[in-house]
Design a protein around this motif. Structure first.
Motif, PDB file in Angstrom:
ATOM      1  N   UNK A 293      10.505   3.761   1.467  1.00 18.05           N
ATOM      2  CA  UNK A 293      10.201   3.120   2.524  1.00 18.05           C
ATOM      3  C   UNK A 293       8.579   2.461   2.553  1.00 18.05           C
ATOM      4  N   UNK A 294       8.526   1.431   3.003  1.00 18.98           N
ATOM      5  CA  UNK A 294       7.113   0.813   2.877  1.00 18.98           C
ATOM      6  C   UNK A 294       6.411   0.492   4.232  1.00 18.98           C
TER       7      UNK A 294
ATOM      8  N   UNK B 262       7.005  -1.387   9.623  1.00 12.55           N
ATOM      9  CA  UNK B 262       7.515  -0.765   8.400  1.00 12.55           C
ATOM     10  C   UNK B 262       8.711  -1.294   8.059  1.00 12.55           C
ATOM     11  N   UNK B 263       9.355  -0.968   6.937  1.00 10.27           N
ATOM     12  CA  UNK B 263      10.666  -1.308   6.699  1.00 10.27           C
ATOM     13  C   UNK B 263      11.345  -0.104   5.403  1.00 10.27           C
ATOM     14  N   UNK B 264      12.616   0.071   5.921  1.00 10.45           N
ATOM     15  CA  UNK B 264      13.246   1.254   5.241  1.00 10.45           C
ATOM     16  C   UNK B 264      13.457   0.732   3.713  1.00 10.45           C
ATOM     17  N   UNK B 265      14.005   1.680   2.835  1.00  8.18           N
ATOM     18  CA  UNK B 265      14.008   1.497   1.520  1.00  8.18           C
ATOM     19  C   UNK B 265      15.096   0.349   1.102  1.00  8.18           C
ATOM     20  N   UNK B 266      16.100   0.189   1.842  1.00  5.96           N
ATOM     21  CA  UNK B 266      17.132  -0.897   1.670  1.00  5.96           C
ATOM     22  C   UNK B 266      16.898  -2.019   2.266  1.00  5.96           C
ATOM     23  N   UNK B 267      15.844  -1.873   3.354  1.00  2.31           N
ATOM     24  CA  UNK B 267      15.440  -3.304   4.141  1.00  2.31           C
ATOM     25  C   UNK B 267      16.281  -3.265   5.452  1.00  2.31           C
ATOM     26  N   UNK B 268      17.096  -2.372   5.633  1.00  2.00           N
ATOM     27  CA  UNK B 268      18.054  -2.449   6.900  1.00  2.00           C
ATOM     28  C   UNK B 268      17.528  -2.107   8.205  1.00  2.00           C
TER      29      UNK B 268
ATOM     30  N   UNK C 127      -5.901  -5.200   5.418  1.00  2.00           N
ATOM     31  CA  UNK C 127      -4.390  -4.863   5.909  1.00  2.00           C
ATOM     32  C   UNK C 127      -4.157  -4.076   4.431  1.00  2.00           C
ATOM     33  N   UNK C 128      -3.523  -3.111   4.574  1.00  2.00           N
ATOM     34  CA  UNK C 128      -2.791  -2.151   3.578  1.00  2.00           C
ATOM     35  C   UNK C 128      -1.544  -1.969   3.632  1.00  2.00           C
ATOM     36  N   UNK C 129      -1.047  -1.820   2.195  1.00  2.00           N
ATOM     37  CA  UNK C 129       0.462  -1.548   2.184  1.00  2.00           C
ATOM     38  C   UNK C 129       0.699  -0.176   1.857  1.00  2.00           C
ATOM     39  N   UNK C 130       1.666   0.480   2.044  1.00  2.00           N
ATOM     40  CA  UNK C 130       1.983   2.123   1.839  1.00  2.00           C
ATOM     41  C   UNK C 130       3.130   1.932   1.450  1.00  2.00           C
ATOM     42  N   UNK C 131       3.565   3.384   0.434  1.00  2.00           N
ATOM     43  CA  UNK C 131       4.883   3.523   0.148  1.00  2.00           C
ATOM     44  C   UNK C 131       5.138   5.089   0.483  1.00  2.00           C
ATOM     45  N   UNK C 132       6.303   5.439   1.287  1.00  7.13           N
ATOM     46  CA  UNK C 132       6.557   6.673   1.364  1.00  7.13           C
ATOM     47  C   UNK C 132       8.174   7.111   1.028  1.00  7.13           C
ATOM     48  N   UNK C 133       7.999   8.284   0.501  1.00  7.77           N
ATOM     49  CA  UNK C 133       9.439   8.813   0.084  1.00  7.77           C
ATOM     50  C   UNK C 133      10.413   9.103   1.285  1.00  7.77           C
TER      51      UNK C 133
ATOM     52  N   UNK D 210       2.839   8.424   4.239  1.00  6.30           N
ATOM     53  CA  UNK D 210       2.733   7.573   3.297  1.00  6.30           C
ATOM     54  C   UNK D 210       2.079   8.317   2.067  1.00  6.30           C
ATOM     55  N   UNK D 211       2.853   8.114   0.821  1.00 10.18           N
ATOM     56  CA  UNK D 211       2.240   8.834  -0.336  1.00 10.18           C
ATOM     57  C   UNK D 211       1.289   7.960  -1.171  1.00 10.18           C
ATOM     58  N   UNK D 212       1.621   6.739  -1.052  1.00  7.98           N
ATOM     59  CA  UNK D 212       0.716   5.800  -1.942  1.00  7.98           C
ATOM     60  C   UNK D 212       0.302   4.557  -1.186  1.00  7.98           C
ATOM     61  N   UNK D 213      -0.845   4.287  -1.355  1.00  6.84           N
ATOM     62  CA  UNK D 213      -1.691   3.223  -0.764  1.00  6.84           C
ATOM     63  C   UNK D 213      -2.091   2.052  -1.683  1.00  6.84           C
TER      64      UNK D 213
END
Length: 124
Positions: A33-34, A50-56, A94-100, A111-114
């Motif tokens: 997820x982002x 935020x947006x889920x892994x598949x974008x839905x 503005x920062x983007x971030x990734x979350x498992x 969020x795990x990565x920034x």
């Protein structure tokens, strides 16, 4: 390990638009997820979208809902933030971030990565 690099920031007049991009390294981007966060001078970092892994599934802060749109292209390992009708109060890094796994979109600890951030400045 996921590395994130934001781009697309800049100076824009109030009422204008910008599109931010966040390019991710690695072959597992589509499993994360982002999110987009922002931090203005003297203020705490806050959730934007935020947006889920598949974008839905997407989520937005009340302050940007209807003006900003988050999207992703998993084939390009990139997440976007289209920002329209910008206001001076949108000025921030503005920062983007990734979350498992995201339990709450607006919780930065999920969020795990920034990325390093990109500056957006909106003039009045």
């Amino acid at each position: 390990q996921v590395q994130l690099v934001e781009s697309g920031g800049g100076l824009v007049q109030a009422g204008g638009s910008l599109r931010l991009s966040c390019a991710a390294s690695g072959r597992t981007f589509s499993t994360y997820a982002m999110g987009w966060f922002r931090q203005a001078p003297g203020k705490e970092r806050e959730f934007v979208a935020g947006i889920s892994s598949g974008g839905g599934t997407t989520a937005y802060a009340a302050s940007v809902k209807g003006r900003f749109t988050i999207s992703r292209d998993n084939a390009k390992n990139t997440v976007y933030l289209q920002m329209n009708s910008l206001k001076p109060e949108d000025t921030a890094v503005y920062y983007c971030a990734a979350a498992r796994t995201v339990l709450r979109w607006d919780t930065s600890a999920d969020y795990d990565y920034w990325g390093q951030g990109t500056q957006v400045t909106v003039s009045s």
